[in-house]
Design an enzyme around this catalytic site. Structure first.
Site, mmCIF file in Angstrom:
data_model
loop_
_atom_site.group_PDB
_atom_site.id
_atom_site.type_symbol
_atom_site.label_atom_id
_atom_site.label_comp_id
_atom_site.label_asym_id
_atom_site.label_seq_id
_atom_site.Cartn_x
_atom_site.Cartn_y
_atom_site.Cartn_z
ATOM 1 N N SER A 225 65.335 1.693 29.476
ATOM 2 C CA SER A 225 64.432 2.501 30.299
ATOM 3 C C SER A 225 64.921 3.939 30.246
ATOM 4 O O SER A 225 66.120 4.184 30.097
ATOM 5 C CB SER A 225 64.394 1.989 31.748
ATOM 6 O OG SER A 225 63.331 2.611 32.445
HETATM 7 C C1 LIG Z 1 60.309 5.090 28.081
HETATM 8 S S1 LIG Z 1 60.338 4.198 29.572
HETATM 9 C C2 LIG Z 1 58.986 4.890 30.459
HETATM 10 C C3 LIG Z 1 59.144 6.310 30.942
HETATM 11 C C4 LIG Z 1 58.332 6.576 32.171
HETATM 12 N N1 LIG Z 1 56.920 6.616 31.959
HETATM 13 C C5 LIG Z 1 58.795 7.802 32.924
HETATM 14 O O1 LIG Z 1 57.984 8.664 33.264
HETATM 15 O O2 LIG Z 1 59.987 7.864 33.223
HETATM 16 C C6 LIG Z 1 59.632 2.637 29.110
HETATM 17 C C7 LIG Z 1 59.498 1.673 30.270
HETATM 18 O O3 LIG Z 1 58.634 0.608 29.874
HETATM 19 C C8 LIG Z 1 59.074 -0.541 30.554
HETATM 20 N N2 LIG Z 1 58.474 -1.728 29.898
HETATM 21 C C9 LIG Z 1 58.864 -2.371 28.775
HETATM 22 N N3 LIG Z 1 58.030 -3.400 28.528
HETATM 23 C C10 LIG Z 1 57.083 -3.397 29.490
HETATM 24 C C11 LIG Z 1 55.956 -4.202 29.767
HETATM 25 N N4 LIG Z 1 55.628 -5.234 28.987
HETATM 26 N N5 LIG Z 1 55.216 -3.916 30.862
HETATM 27 C C12 LIG Z 1 55.527 -2.871 31.665
HETATM 28 N N6 LIG Z 1 56.596 -2.080 31.464
HETATM 29 C C13 LIG Z 1 57.364 -2.331 30.381
HETATM 30 C C14 LIG Z 1 60.569 -0.462 30.444
HETATM 31 O O4 LIG Z 1 61.204 -1.310 31.400
HETATM 32 C C15 LIG Z 1 60.810 1.024 30.696
HETATM 33 O O5 LIG Z 1 61.047 1.283 32.047
#
Ligand SMILES: C[S@@+](CC[C@H](N)C(=O)[O-])C[C@H]1O[C@@H](n2cnc3c(N)ncnc32)[C@H](O)[C@@H]1O
Length: 376
Positions: free
Chosen positions: A83
């Site tokens: 994340s």
């Molecule tokens: C790059 S981070 C997102 C950054 C965020 N939008 C921000 O503003 O900080 C990616 C996120 O997607 C989440 N994630 C991964 N697979 C997912 C899924 N199937 N459904 C929802 N969230 C998911 C991860 O846990 C992680 O927190």
């Protein structure tokens, strides 16, 4: 605004990532309020707010990705970032491409820190924003931080690949986690004429942004663009196993030679196009252990079939040894894919696009009728 915040907003406006209707949100939503006390930089360095508050605050307003969770929060693991707070210029670029305006309803997949959801809430209003995070702890922290900054969008803890039917239809869907297969729920839950923006890639190449418009008949179509490498949605993660794990001393490989040098075929546009034709193949470059030795090996591995190829590059020499093992001739496939890209006029990423329906994900070049691959 602290001076570094002001500088970041000016930088985003200057490089053209920040359209005028987004400026106030970027000025008023404070990124540092969404970060944990301990943040990890892309090079693995960790900065603690208590130990170095000035540096921590400066980093919050630097145009870099900040990793906020490793190995899904497990105590032990391979050290995989799971994340993060994405790079501000990429956040701004994706929101720009989303073409989202007040009055619209948006769904975000991958709440992460909550920063992007806060920006959306600032522009659209809390009631118009739904954001989904798969990790319970990350979702809970995001809720708390959003509330602390005065935003209460609907934060759903769940699998974002299912979308969130409760508030559909959406005008805009934005994923901040990468996919290889665009979940059909996103299309089904978007109004015809609506847009979906998502990082997209495969094992070979991560990745680009897919910019899709939903049509009247339950399909979505659009082009690729940008240059982004996002974390994958959990159930589409690509194996990051080291290439050596697929290679054994018992393997009787076939030996050949090539005059091809990797520099050109592994550049962004060529490598993206090659990846469309060999999407399950992982590539890796391993340099000689002696840093004065210029030799390096390019590995191609297809985990599914156990096939591998190694391309032993000796800079300065005109031909290089290639070894291939397993049912697939991975290097020969790679060479043909590269030749196809050259013969097609070396197309850049944005000449490619994708059409997604309930049972197909078709990749095309220049026009939706010119299909070059099907990835479902
Ligand atoms: C790059 S981070 C997102 C950054 C965020 N939008 C921000 O503003 O900080 C990616 C996120 O997607 C989440 N994630 C991964 N697979 C997912 C899924 N199937 N459904 C929802 N969230 C998911 C991860 O846990 C992680 O927190």
């Amino acid at each position: 605004m602290v001076p570094s915040h002001e500088k970041l907003v000016a930088h985003l406006s200057q490089v053209g990532d920040l359209p005028p209707h987004w400026r106030t949100a970027f000025e008023q939503v404070e990124r540092h309020r969404f970060l944990p006390g301990q943040i990890t930089l892309p090079d693995g360095t960790t900065v603690d707010q208590d130990e170095d508050p000035d540096r921590w605050l400066e980093l919050a307003y630097t145009d870099i990705q900040l990793i906020t969770q490793i190995d899904d929060g497990a105590d032990e693991g391979p050290g995989l970032p799971t994340s993060s707070a994405s790079m501000p210029s990429i956040v701004a670029d994706m929101l720009r491409r989303l073409e989202v305006y007040p009055g619209m309803r948006a769904l975000e997949i991958g709440t992460g820190t909550g920063y992007n959801a806060a920006l959306l809430s600032h522009l659209l209003g809390d009631d118009q924003v739904t954001t989904i995070e798969i990790d319970h702890e990350v979702a809970e922290l995001a809720r708390i931080r959003l509330m602390g900054s005065g935003f209460v969008p609907l934060v759903v803890t769940g699998d974002g690949t299912q979308g969130w039917a409760g508030r559909a239809p959406y005008d805009r869907v934005i994923s901040t986690a990468a996919v290889n297969r665009v979940p059909y729920h996103w299309i089904a839950q978007t109004r015809p004429g609506g847009k979906i923006i998502s990082p997209w890639g495969n094992a070979f190449h991560n990745g680009v942004l897919a910019d899709l418009q939903v049509g009247p008949h339950g399909t979505a179509s659009g082009r690729f663009g940008g240059n982004v490498a996002f974390m994958w949605v959990r159930d589409q993660r690509v194996s990051r196993e080291a290439v050596e794990t697929f290679v054994s001393d018992d393997h009787e490989f076939r030996v050949g030679r090539t005059e091809l040098y990797p520099l050109e075929p592994l550049k962004f546009d060529a490598s993206f196009a090659i990846g469309l034709l060999m999407p399950t193949v992982i590539n890796d470059i391993v340099f000689a252990s002696d840093e004065d030795d210029p030799r390096f090996t390019v590995w191609l591995v297809d985990p599914g079939s156990g096939s591998w190829a190694s391309w032993h590059v000796h800079p300065g020499e005109t031909s290089h040894e290639v070894r291939q093992y397993g049912p697939r001739e991975l290097f020969s496939e790679f060479e043909s894919a590269y030749q196809w890209w050259l013969d097609s006029g070396s197309p850049a990423v944005d000449r490619f696009g994708m059409t997604v329906s309930s049972n197909h994900q078709l990749i095309w070049m220049d026009a939706p009728t010119n299909i070059i691959a099907s990835t479902l």
